[in-house]
Write a protein that holds these residues in place. Structure first.
Motif, PDB file in Angstrom:
ATOM      1  N   ASN A  99       0.808  -1.214   0.000  1.00  0.00           N
ATOM      2  CA  ASN A  99       0.000   0.000   0.000  1.00  0.00           C
ATOM      3  C   ASN A  99       0.844   1.267   0.000  1.00  0.00           C
ATOM      4  O   ASN A  99       0.391   2.316  -0.458  1.00  0.00           O
ATOM      5  N   PHE A 100       2.057   1.181   0.524  1.00  0.00           N
ATOM      6  CA  PHE A 100       2.960   2.333   0.504  1.00  0.00           C
ATOM      7  C   PHE A 100       3.267   2.728  -0.936  1.00  0.00           C
ATOM      8  O   PHE A 100       3.186   3.910  -1.306  1.00  0.00           O
ATOM      9  N   PHE A 101       3.595   1.737  -1.766  1.00  0.00           N
ATOM     10  CA  PHE A 101       3.929   2.021  -3.162  1.00  0.00           C
ATOM     11  C   PHE A 101       2.680   2.315  -3.985  1.00  0.00           C
ATOM     12  O   PHE A 101       2.650   3.235  -4.801  1.00  0.00           O
ATOM     13  N   ARG A 102       1.628   1.557  -3.760  1.00  0.00           N
ATOM     14  CA  ARG A 102       0.427   1.676  -4.582  1.00  0.00           C
ATOM     15  C   ARG A 102      -0.332   2.968  -4.306  1.00  0.00           C
ATOM     16  O   ARG A 102      -1.159   3.383  -5.122  1.00  0.00           O
ATOM     17  N   SER A 103      -0.062   3.614  -3.173  1.00  0.00           N
ATOM     18  CA  SER A 103      -0.753   4.867  -2.867  1.00  0.00           C
ATOM     19  C   SER A 103      -0.499   5.925  -3.929  1.00  0.00           C
ATOM     20  O   SER A 103      -1.342   6.791  -4.168  1.00  0.00           O
ATOM     21  N   ARG A 104       0.653   5.862  -4.574  1.00  0.00           N
ATOM     22  CA  ARG A 104       0.957   6.833  -5.627  1.00  0.00           C
ATOM     23  C   ARG A 104       1.039   6.196  -7.014  1.00  0.00           C
ATOM     24  O   ARG A 104       0.693   6.821  -8.012  1.00  0.00           O
ATOM     25  N   PHE A 105       1.493   4.951  -7.089  1.00  0.00           N
ATOM     26  CA  PHE A 105       1.810   4.350  -8.387  1.00  0.00           C
ATOM     27  C   PHE A 105       0.897   3.193  -8.775  1.00  0.00           C
ATOM     28  O   PHE A 105       1.158   2.500  -9.757  1.00  0.00           O
ATOM     29  N   GLY A 106      -0.168   2.975  -8.026  1.00  0.00           N
ATOM     30  CA  GLY A 106      -1.196   2.011  -8.409  1.00  0.00           C
ATOM     31  C   GLY A 106      -0.649   0.630  -8.680  1.00  0.00           C
ATOM     32  O   GLY A 106       0.151   0.091  -7.917  1.00  0.00           O
ATOM     33  N   ASN A 107      -1.070   0.054  -9.805  1.00  0.00           N
ATOM     34  CA  ASN A 107      -0.720  -1.323 -10.132  1.00  0.00           C
ATOM     35  C   ASN A 107       0.667  -1.476 -10.748  1.00  0.00           C
ATOM     36  O   ASN A 107       1.041  -2.573 -11.162  1.00  0.00           O
ATOM     37  N   ARG A 108       1.418  -0.379 -10.810  1.00  0.00           N
ATOM     38  CA  ARG A 108       2.774  -0.483 -11.362  1.00  0.00           C
ATOM     39  C   ARG A 108       3.596  -1.532 -10.621  1.00  0.00           C
ATOM     40  O   ARG A 108       4.445  -2.201 -11.206  1.00  0.00           O
ATOM     41  N   LEU A 109       3.328  -1.707  -9.348  1.00  0.00           N
ATOM     42  CA  LEU A 109       4.061  -2.675  -8.532  1.00  0.00           C
ATOM     43  C   LEU A 109       3.965  -4.084  -9.107  1.00  0.00           C
ATOM     44  O   LEU A 109       4.908  -4.876  -8.991  1.00  0.00           O
ATOM     45  N   PHE A 110       2.827  -4.412  -9.731  1.00  0.00           N
ATOM     46  CA  PHE A 110       2.612  -5.759 -10.248  1.00  0.00           C
ATOM     47  C   PHE A 110       3.186  -5.942 -11.654  1.00  0.00           C
ATOM     48  O   PHE A 110       3.092  -7.021 -12.227  1.00  0.00           O
ATOM     49  N   GLN A 111       3.772  -4.883 -12.211  1.00  0.00           N
ATOM     50  CA  GLN A 111       4.290  -4.965 -13.579  1.00  0.00           C
ATOM     51  C   GLN A 111       5.799  -5.160 -13.641  1.00  0.00           C
ATOM     52  O   GLN A 111       6.343  -5.363 -14.716  1.00  0.00           O
ATOM     53  N   TYR A 112       6.469  -5.097 -12.504  1.00  0.00           N
ATOM     54  CA  TYR A 112       7.913  -5.318 -12.514  1.00  0.00           C
ATOM     55  C   TYR A 112       8.204  -6.806 -12.682  1.00  0.00           C
ATOM     56  O   TYR A 112       7.657  -7.625 -11.948  1.00  0.00           O
TER      57      TYR A 112
END
Length: 287
Positions: A99-112
Motif C-alpha cells: 500500500n505504501f507504493f500503490r498509494s501513488r503508483f497504483g498497479n505499477r508494482l505488479f508490472q515489474y
C-alpha cells in the motif's frame, strides 16, 4: 521434524517506527541485531536487497544464488528465503508494504518482472552500472535516516527511482519481449497467486482475463516457453515444497490444504513435477 517458517512483519525489526509502511537498514547491522534472520523465513512486505561487499549464498524458494558485490535481490510477500553471508558483508535492505507504493503508483508494482513471478529470477546483476544504484541507495538511506519533513513522500520517490532503474536494466536483458504479452503474463500470474488453491482450470483464468484458453496458452508459450497449465502446476509445486519444508503437517494434510482430495493423487502430482515423492523431498531438505 520440520518447524513452521517464521513470517515477519515490519514491526518485528529493530527501531521500526509504529505505523510506518517502510523500513531501511544496513545489511551488516541487520545480521548483527536480528538473531535468526539468516534462517528460512518469509515476510508480509516487499524487499529489495543491495549487496555492496561480501560473498555467500542466498536461497529463495529452493533456488540458491551465489552472493557477490553489485547484486540486487527482490522478494515479494510470502516467498521463503535464507542466506549464508560472509563476515565482511555490506549492503542495504529496503522493505515496504504494498500500500505504501500503490498509494501513488497504483498497479505499477505488479508490472515489474522481478516481482510477482516464479518464472524470472529475483536477482539482477548490475556490475556494468554500479554507481547509479550505489548513489540511489546512499541517498535513500540518508533520507530514511535523517527523518526530515515529508519523509514518506520523499522516500517513496527514491523507492520508485530504484525500481524503475532496475526495471530498465532487467528488461534490457530480456531481448525481444513483447510488452503487451508480458503484461498478460503478469496478470495471469497475479490471478494464480490469488486463486491457485481453489481455481484449477486454465479456462477459468482465461475468462477472467477476457481471453480464450488457447490464446492464453499461446502467450505463455511465446513468452516463457511453457503452457498455462505448467505455470499453474509450478505454483502448486512451490507451495507444496514450502509446506513440506517449513511445517510439521503430514503429507496427507498438505495435500488437502492444496486442494487434493485424494492423497495418492497428490503424491503422483508432486512426483511428476519434482521426481521425488513428498516424503522423499521432505527427507532431503531436513538438516
Amino acid at each position: 521434524m520440520s518447524t513452521p517458517v517464521p513470517v515477519y512483519k515490519l514491526q518485528a525489526f529493530p527501531r521500526h517506527e509504529p505505523n510506518a509502511l517502510f523500513y531501511m537498514t544496513r545489511l551488516e547491522k541487520l545480521v548483527q541485531e536480528f538473531k535468526g534472520i539468516d534462517k528460512p523465513h518469509s515476510h508480509t512486505f516487499y524487499l529489495v536487497m543491495w549487496i555492496i561487499k561480501g560473498s555467500g549464498t542466498h536461497t529463495i524458494d529452493f533456488k540458491t544464488y551465489p552472493i557477490a558485490p553489485c547484486q540486487l535481490y527482490f522478494l515479494t510477500p510470502g516467498q521463503v528465503h535464507s542466506w549464508q553471508l560472509s563476515d565482511d558483508v555490506e549492503g542495504f535492505n529496503l522493505f515496504f508494504e504494498a500500500n505504501f507504493f500503490r498509494s501513488r503508483f497504483g498497479n505499477r508494482l505488479f508490472q515489474y518482472p522481478f516481482f510477482h513471478s516464479h518464472q524470472h529470477q529475483p536477482l539482477l546483476e548490475v556490475a556494468e552500472k554500479p554507481a547509479v544504484f550505489r548513489d540511489l541507495f546512499r541517498y535513500a538511506w540518508q533520507e530514511y535516516d535523517a527523518r526530515q519533513p515529508n519523509r514518506p513522500e520523499v522516500f517513496l520517490s527514491f523507492v520508485h527511482l530504484l525500481l524503475e532503474t532496475a526495471n530498465r536494466l532487467y528488461t534490457e536483458k530480456q531481448a525481444d519481449t513483447d510488452t503487451h504479452l508480458f503484461d498478460k503474463i503478469r496478470q495471469y500470474e497475479e490471478l494464480l497467486e490469488q486463486q491457485f488453491l481453489t481455481v484449477r482450470e486454465v479456462a477459468a483464468y482465461a475468462e477472467q482475463m477476457h481471453l480464450t484458453p488457447n490464446y492464453l496458452n499461446h502467450i505463455c508459450k511465446k513468452v516463457l516457453g511453457k503452457t498455462a497449465s505448467q505455470l499453474l502446476h509450478e505454483r502448486l509445486t512451490i507451495e507444496a515444497q514450502r509446506l513440506l519444508t517449513h511445517t510439521a503437517q503430514s503429507v496427507k494434510e498438505i495435500g488437502f490444504l492444496l486442494g487434493f482430495d485424494d492423497p495418492s493423487y497428490f503424491v503422483r502430482f508432486f512426483k511428476k513435477h519434482t521426481r521425488q515423492t513428498p516424503a522423499e523431498f521432505r527427507q532431503s531438505v531436513i538438516v
